[in-house]
Design a protein around this motif. Structure first.
Motif, PDB file in Angstrom:
ATOM      1  N   GLY A  92       7.060  -2.709   1.150  1.00 52.18           N
ATOM      2  CA  GLY A  92       6.045  -3.051   0.448  1.00 52.18           C
ATOM      3  C   GLY A  92       4.995  -2.168   0.041  1.00 52.18           C
ATOM      4  O   GLY A  92       4.503  -1.652   1.003  1.00 52.18           O
ATOM      5  N   LEU A  93       4.741  -1.849  -1.254  1.00 48.96           N
ATOM      6  CA  LEU A  93       3.764  -0.861  -1.526  1.00 48.96           C
ATOM      7  C   LEU A  93       2.418  -1.248  -2.258  1.00 48.96           C
ATOM      8  O   LEU A  93       2.809  -2.259  -2.940  1.00 48.96           O
ATOM      9  N   GLY A  94       1.266  -0.682  -2.289  1.00 46.48           N
ATOM     10  CA  GLY A  94       0.317  -1.031  -3.070  1.00 46.48           C
ATOM     11  C   GLY A  94      -0.704  -0.024  -2.940  1.00 46.48           C
ATOM     12  O   GLY A  94      -0.811   0.682  -2.060  1.00 46.48           O
ATOM     13  N   VAL A  95      -1.620  -0.011  -4.013  1.00 50.91           N
ATOM     14  CA  VAL A  95      -2.704   1.097  -3.988  1.00 50.91           C
ATOM     15  C   VAL A  95      -3.940   0.792  -3.523  1.00 50.91           C
ATOM     16  O   VAL A  95      -4.764   1.478  -3.288  1.00 50.91           O
ATOM     17  N   SER A  96      -4.109  -0.271  -2.734  1.00 56.11           N
ATOM     18  CA  SER A  96      -5.127  -0.852  -2.245  1.00 56.11           C
ATOM     19  C   SER A  96      -6.361  -1.019  -3.155  1.00 56.11           C
ATOM     20  O   SER A  96      -5.942  -1.313  -4.457  1.00 56.11           O
ATOM     21  N   GLY A  97      -7.629  -0.799  -3.026  1.00 57.52           N
ATOM     22  CA  GLY A  97      -8.591  -0.799  -3.944  1.00 57.52           C
ATOM     23  C   GLY A  97      -9.790   0.324  -3.896  1.00 57.52           C
ATOM     24  O   GLY A  97      -9.541   1.169  -2.767  1.00 57.52           O
ATOM     25  N   PRO A  98     -10.476   0.478  -4.709  1.00 54.90           N
ATOM     26  CA  PRO A  98     -11.485   1.783  -4.630  1.00 54.90           C
ATOM     27  C   PRO A  98     -12.030   1.826  -3.467  1.00 54.90           C
ATOM     28  O   PRO A  98     -12.489   2.995  -2.834  1.00 54.90           O
ATOM     29  N   GLN A  99     -12.728   0.757  -3.128  1.00 53.44           N
ATOM     30  CA  GLN A  99     -13.366   0.764  -1.812  1.00 53.44           C
ATOM     31  C   GLN A  99     -12.699   1.174  -0.439  1.00 53.44           C
ATOM     32  O   GLN A  99     -13.260   2.237   0.253  1.00 53.44           O
ATOM     33  N   VAL A 100     -11.540   0.702  -0.233  1.00 51.56           N
ATOM     34  CA  VAL A 100     -10.874   1.290   0.760  1.00 51.56           C
ATOM     35  C   VAL A 100     -10.085   2.538   0.415  1.00 51.56           C
ATOM     36  O   VAL A 100     -10.065   3.654   1.295  1.00 51.56           O
ATOM     37  N   SER A 101      -9.548   2.950  -0.657  1.00 49.82           N
ATOM     38  CA  SER A 101      -8.991   4.109  -0.971  1.00 49.82           C
ATOM     39  C   SER A 101      -9.943   5.191  -0.875  1.00 49.82           C
ATOM     40  O   SER A 101      -9.757   6.365  -0.115  1.00 49.82           O
ATOM     41  N   GLU A 102     -11.072   5.117  -1.285  1.00 57.16           N
ATOM     42  CA  GLU A 102     -12.271   6.238  -1.334  1.00 57.16           C
ATOM     43  C   GLU A 102     -12.967   6.305  -0.110  1.00 57.16           C
ATOM     44  O   GLU A 102     -13.291   7.291   0.512  1.00 57.16           O
ATOM     45  N   GLY A 103     -13.442   5.016   0.245  1.00 53.43           N
ATOM     46  CA  GLY A 103     -14.335   4.915   1.595  1.00 53.43           C
ATOM     47  C   GLY A 103     -13.587   5.298   2.933  1.00 53.43           C
ATOM     48  O   GLY A 103     -14.015   5.931   3.643  1.00 53.43           O
ATOM     49  N   TRP A 104     -12.419   4.514   2.936  1.00 57.44           N
ATOM     50  CA  TRP A 104     -11.649   4.754   4.269  1.00 57.44           C
ATOM     51  C   TRP A 104     -10.764   6.069   4.387  1.00 57.44           C
ATOM     52  O   TRP A 104     -10.503   6.613   5.194  1.00 57.44           O
ATOM     53  N   TYR A 105      -9.950   6.105   3.205  1.00 59.91           N
ATOM     54  CA  TYR A 105      -9.028   7.379   3.343  1.00 59.91           C
ATOM     55  C   TYR A 105      -9.437   8.535   2.564  1.00 59.91           C
ATOM     56  O   TYR A 105      -8.792   9.596   2.762  1.00 59.91           O
ATOM     57  N   GLY A 106     -10.631   8.723   1.736  1.00 62.89           N
ATOM     58  CA  GLY A 106     -11.062   9.682   1.243  1.00 62.89           C
ATOM     59  C   GLY A 106     -10.031  10.045  -0.007  1.00 62.89           C
ATOM     60  O   GLY A 106     -10.082  11.419  -0.407  1.00 62.89           O
ATOM     61  N   VAL A 107      -9.374   9.354  -0.743  1.00 53.66           N
ATOM     62  CA  VAL A 107      -8.639   9.308  -1.684  1.00 53.66           C
ATOM     63  C   VAL A 107      -9.148   9.035  -2.901  1.00 53.66           C
ATOM     64  O   VAL A 107      -9.073   7.584  -2.993  1.00 53.66           O
ATOM     65  N   LYS A 108      -9.067   9.634  -3.914  1.00 53.28           N
ATOM     66  CA  LYS A 108      -9.679   9.311  -5.385  1.00 53.28           C
ATOM     67  C   LYS A 108      -8.920   8.079  -5.795  1.00 53.28           C
ATOM     68  O   LYS A 108      -7.536   8.135  -6.102  1.00 53.28           O
ATOM     69  N   PHE A 109      -9.429   7.001  -6.204  1.00 52.60           N
ATOM     70  CA  PHE A 109      -8.943   6.129  -6.972  1.00 52.60           C
ATOM     71  C   PHE A 109      -8.818   6.002  -8.299  1.00 52.60           C
ATOM     72  O   PHE A 109      -9.309   5.490  -9.246  1.00 52.60           O
TER      73      PHE A 109
END
Length: 349
Positions: A92-109
């Motif tokens: 199962g895959l998902g993009v997560s959300g902007p807070q986690v993607s950018e705040g935790w992983y440093g990946v632009k949402f």
């Protein structure tokens, strides 16, 4: 319709109980056990631990977060888990959300649909065990002008095709999920609104790919609580619903808030979000209509839950994933058994 179990996040103080719940679900014949990740426990470690101590139940990631791993890493993880579990893994895959993607992983949402499509393309290609090369907007393999060369996966999965699911909420994401995936992971699903909020979009994606809904797994997760006082049971889930509808994501990018609005709770969704984001979490929880909670959970007696299961099956659900509530292990196990009983009473087993 099959039943699944969702263990949620590890590390919340019920880890030993979670394993016992998974083992009981395995004994009862549940189809799949899902584990989640956000910015605490990771799903693959939990799933490998569960797989080692169960026999038949599938293990599934709900979800592996796309910004957390390169697609090739995800292919490696999927192949390894499928091999170690004897062919019981679901990806199962998902993009997560902007807070986690950018705040935790440093990946632009940005461009989540295009990113997901490329990610799935690369994962599927890597799983074929052909030499991996790819040219896309978000990933290029190998990197041009360097020493990299096309490589192929050395691990042999147990199966040639590992089922791939995508967590989807919005109409465009749902349509793309129907087009490129084997199943959809849904949250806050209402049987009354499932056709217009999810299934119609999934069906459109399947048709775009020249396919039908046959064999496609519609897999929502619903909290489950058994008892006679439906109002009291609904109150148990007010903080949970307030978190998602009110506080999950930003004011402009809260997929769950938007879903509540599409279900007809436009005014209420605004109020819940306003209160939650202002720090009034109790007020946000109190503002949630009981009907919204009741529509997106399974509450009440076994007979009432059986009727709700029939409604979900009629709406197109093929795997109903339960998140059994309870303060003790005995409560959660009793809920699991009630789920099995309700499925049998509904004539869906």
């Amino acid at each position: 319709m099959r039943l699944g179990i969702n263990l949620g996040y590890w590390g919340a103080g019920m880890d030993a109980d979670n394993l016992a719940v998974a083992q009981e679900a395995d004994r009862l014949g549940y189809a799949v056990c899902w584990a989640a990740e956000a910015y605490g426990s990771d799903a693959p470690t939990v799933l490998s631990w569960v797989a080692a101590q169960t026999e038949r139940i599938d293990i599934g990631s709900a979800i592996l977060q796309i910004p957390a791993r390169t697609p090739a890493m995800t292919a490696m993880t999927a192949a390894t888990l499928d091999s170690l579990s004897g062919g019981r893994f679901r990806l199962g895959l998902g993009v997560s959300g902007p807070q986690v993607s950018e705040g935790w992983y440093g990946v632009k949402f940005d461009k989540p649909l295009a990113r997901t499509r490329e990610y799935v393309d690369i994962v599927r290609k890597a799983m074929t065990r052909e030499r991996l090369s790819y040219e896309g907007e978000h990933w290029t393999l190998p990197l041009p002008g360097g020493p990299g060369k096309p490589l192929k996966l050395t691990v042999h999965p147990q199966r040639e095709h590992i089922p791939l699911y995508i967590a989807a909420i919005g109409p465009k994401n749902l349509q793309q999920t129907g087009e490129i995936a084997d199943g959809a992971l849904l949250i806050f699903p209402s049987a009354d609104h499932l056709e217009e909020t999810a299934v119609s979009h999934l069906r459109a994606g399947r048709e775009k790919a020249g396919k039908t809904m046959e064999g496609f797994d519609v897999c929502p997760t619903l909290p489950l609580a058994v008892g006679e006082d439906v109002g009291a049971l609904a109150d148990m889930f007010r903080p949970y619903t307030a978190l998602y509808v009110g506080g999950m994501g930003s004011r402009k990018q809260n997929f769950y808030n938007q879903l509540a609005r599409r279900m007809g709770y436009e005014k209420e969704a605004v109020e819940i979000q306003d209160k939650y984001l202002s720090g009034d979490k109790d007020g946000a929880a109190a503002a949630i209509p009981q009907q919204l909670i009741d529509q997106t959970t399974l509450l009440g007696s076994v007979e009432r839950i059986a009727e709700r299961m029939q409604a979900y099956a009629a709406a197109g659900v093929t795997t109903l994933t339960l998140a059994p509530a309870g303060f003790t292990l005995a409560d959660r196990v009793a809920s699991l058994r009630a789920g099995t009983e309700a499925l049998e009473r509904a004539g869906l087993a």
